[in-house]
Enzyme design. Structure first.
Site, PDB file in Angstrom:
ATOM      1  N   PRO A  55       1.087  -1.407  -0.020  1.00  0.00           N
ATOM      2  CA  PRO A  55      -0.006   0.067   0.080  1.00  0.00           C
ATOM      3  C   PRO A  55       0.718   0.963   0.182  1.00  0.00           C
ATOM      4  O   PRO A  55       1.801   1.399   0.285  1.00  0.00           O
ATOM      5  CB  PRO A  55      -0.980  -0.112   0.865  1.00  0.00           C
ATOM      6  CG  PRO A  55      -0.773  -1.193   1.823  1.00  0.00           C
ATOM      7  CD  PRO A  55       0.408  -2.020   1.625  1.00  0.00           C
ATOM      8  N   GLU A  56       0.491   2.275  -0.721  1.00  0.00           N
ATOM      9  CA  GLU A  56       1.384   3.327  -1.235  1.00  0.00           C
ATOM     10  C   GLU A  56       0.712   4.552  -0.372  1.00  0.00           C
ATOM     11  O   GLU A  56      -0.281   4.484   0.033  1.00  0.00           O
ATOM     12  CB  GLU A  56       1.572   3.375  -2.435  1.00  0.00           C
ATOM     13  CG  GLU A  56       2.228   2.553  -3.474  1.00  0.00           C
ATOM     14  CD  GLU A  56       3.633   3.133  -3.708  1.00  0.00           C
ATOM     15  OE1 GLU A  56       3.790   3.906  -3.941  1.00  0.00           O
ATOM     16  OE2 GLU A  56       3.548   2.413  -5.273  1.00  0.00           O
ATOM     17  N   LYS A  78       4.399   6.934   4.669  1.00  0.00           N
ATOM     18  CA  LYS A  78       2.508   5.893   4.843  1.00  0.00           C
ATOM     19  C   LYS A  78       1.993   5.524   6.002  1.00  0.00           C
ATOM     20  O   LYS A  78       1.235   4.395   6.715  1.00  0.00           O
ATOM     21  CB  LYS A  78       3.325   4.625   4.774  1.00  0.00           C
ATOM     22  CG  LYS A  78       3.842   4.825   2.506  1.00  0.00           C
ATOM     23  CD  LYS A  78       4.225   3.632   2.002  1.00  0.00           C
ATOM     24  CE  LYS A  78       5.614   4.077   0.628  1.00  0.00           C
ATOM     25  NZ  LYS A  78       6.515   3.371   0.206  1.00  0.00           N
ATOM     26  N   ARG A  81      14.540  -2.708  -7.193  1.00  0.00           N
ATOM     27  CA  ARG A  81      12.495  -2.820  -7.033  1.00  0.00           C
ATOM     28  C   ARG A  81      13.071  -3.095  -8.180  1.00  0.00           C
ATOM     29  O   ARG A  81      13.063  -2.379  -9.182  1.00  0.00           O
ATOM     30  CB  ARG A  81      12.733  -1.484  -6.728  1.00  0.00           C
ATOM     31  CG  ARG A  81      12.433  -1.314  -4.873  1.00  0.00           C
ATOM     32  CD  ARG A  81      11.952  -2.295  -4.415  1.00  0.00           C
ATOM     33  NE  ARG A  81      10.468  -1.935  -3.559  1.00  0.00           N
ATOM     34  CZ  ARG A  81       9.834  -1.152  -3.347  1.00  0.00           C
ATOM     35  NH1 ARG A  81      10.948  -0.192  -3.188  1.00  0.00           N
ATOM     36  NH2 ARG A  81       8.351  -0.871  -3.506  1.00  0.00           N
TER      37      ARG A  81
END
Ligand SMILES: [Zn+2]
Length: 306
Positions: free
Chosen positions: A17-18, A74, A296
């Site tokens: 979740p960003e 976040k 990433r």
């Protein structure tokens, strides 16, 4: 975020979740929390999910109410009426929601098929529901569920700091080009890595970094110190644009994420490069390329981005 082991075990690639998902969670969870008196707290047994021991959480949260639910990067921060702050982090698979939800994402395919329709409208805490807040008004509870337990919960005493929050840079929605440019000047790392560095700008995650770099026409592999101030500004503005758009549409519809009211997000249909490896660029038709930067997964158009 693709992590070899986790992807194999889960059978899909988990996506974290960003900021937009956390902000959507904050906005929708606020009315379910603020002003309500916590009457009872239930937890699972102590584990790495709890930065504050379950017993201490129960003791300190009972009888309190939430004054305001804030977000920094976040992290969610529930400010309590006695000045303590409850820090909540969704991690990779965390789900924060009202017990009065009806999201298919919370139920396994098996239980969806076997439970009566009424049961699917009311989620009952299960073995993965690590924190349940029950309120004195008798209304729906607020549940924090996390299958993989990478989420975190901590109680920060009034007046004390927290190392996790101290390390964060400017929140992504409040940052500007200069924030990024001043951090980029002496750095030889790829601009994408710098965008993901939470101590510079807090809250830009993998998907939005790729999308922002595409819109700003900057290749993610370019050395940070070779990115001009004008381009830094374009990158930050583009990241804010895509994140605000994502917030407006209810967050990305990613594997484990559920909105607090059980609805799904809709942003994923608007992605221009992320997870589009080999597909034609929406601007010039060149196949989108995928590389790995700092572990990433990174996507860009080799023609549009230099
Ligand atoms: Zn292109």
């Amino acid at each position: 975020m693709a992590t070899g082991k986790g992807a194999t075990r889960l059978g899909y690639t988990p996506v974290v979740p960003e900021l937009p998902e956390v902000e959507v969670t904050r906005r929708r969870l606020s009315p379910m929390l603020v002003g309500r008196v916590i009457e009872r707290v239930e937890t699972t047994k102590d584990s790495y999910f709890f930065l504050t021991k379950p017993e201490a959480l129960k003791r300190r949260l009972t009888g309190r109410s939430v004054r305001e639910l804030k977000r920094i990067g976040k992290y969610l921060l529930a400010e309590l009426d006695d000045g303590d702050r409850l820090l909540l982090h969704l991690g990779m698979t965390g789900q924060l929601f009202s017990s009065a939800v009806s999201s298919v994402r919370l139920f396994s395919a098996k239980s969806r098929g076997s439970l009566p329709a009424e049961a699917l409208r009311q989620f009952k805490a299960d073995a993965h529901t690590h924190l349940s807040l029950h309120f004195a008004d008798g209304g729906p509870s607020v549940l924090f569920r996390d299958v993989r337990k990478f989420g975190k919960v901590a109680l920060i005493r009034a007046g004390s700091e927290d190392p996790r929050l101290d390390k964060l840079g400017v929140d992504a929605l409040a940052a500007d080009g200069h924030t990024l440019f001043s951090a980029a000047r002496a750095r030889k790392i790829p601009i994408k890595s710098l965008l993901l560095d939470q101590s510079v700008i807090a809250g830009i995650g993998n998907i939005y970094a790729d999308e922002a770099l595409f819109l700003a026409k900057v290749r993610p592999t370019r050395s940070a110190r070779r990115v001009s101030e004008r381009h830094c500004e374009a990158i930050v503005l583009a990241s804010q644009r895509v994140m605000k758009r994502s917030i407006a549409t209810g967050g990305s519809s990613i594997s484990d994420y559920v909105n607090p009211d059980g609805s799904d997000g809709g942003y994923q249909n608007e992605r221009k490069v992320y997870a589009r490896k080999g597909l034609p660029c929406l601007v010039c038709k060149t196949p989108i390329r995928r590389v790995v930067i700092a572990t990433r997964s990174t996507h860009y158009c080799p023609e549009c981005q230099v």
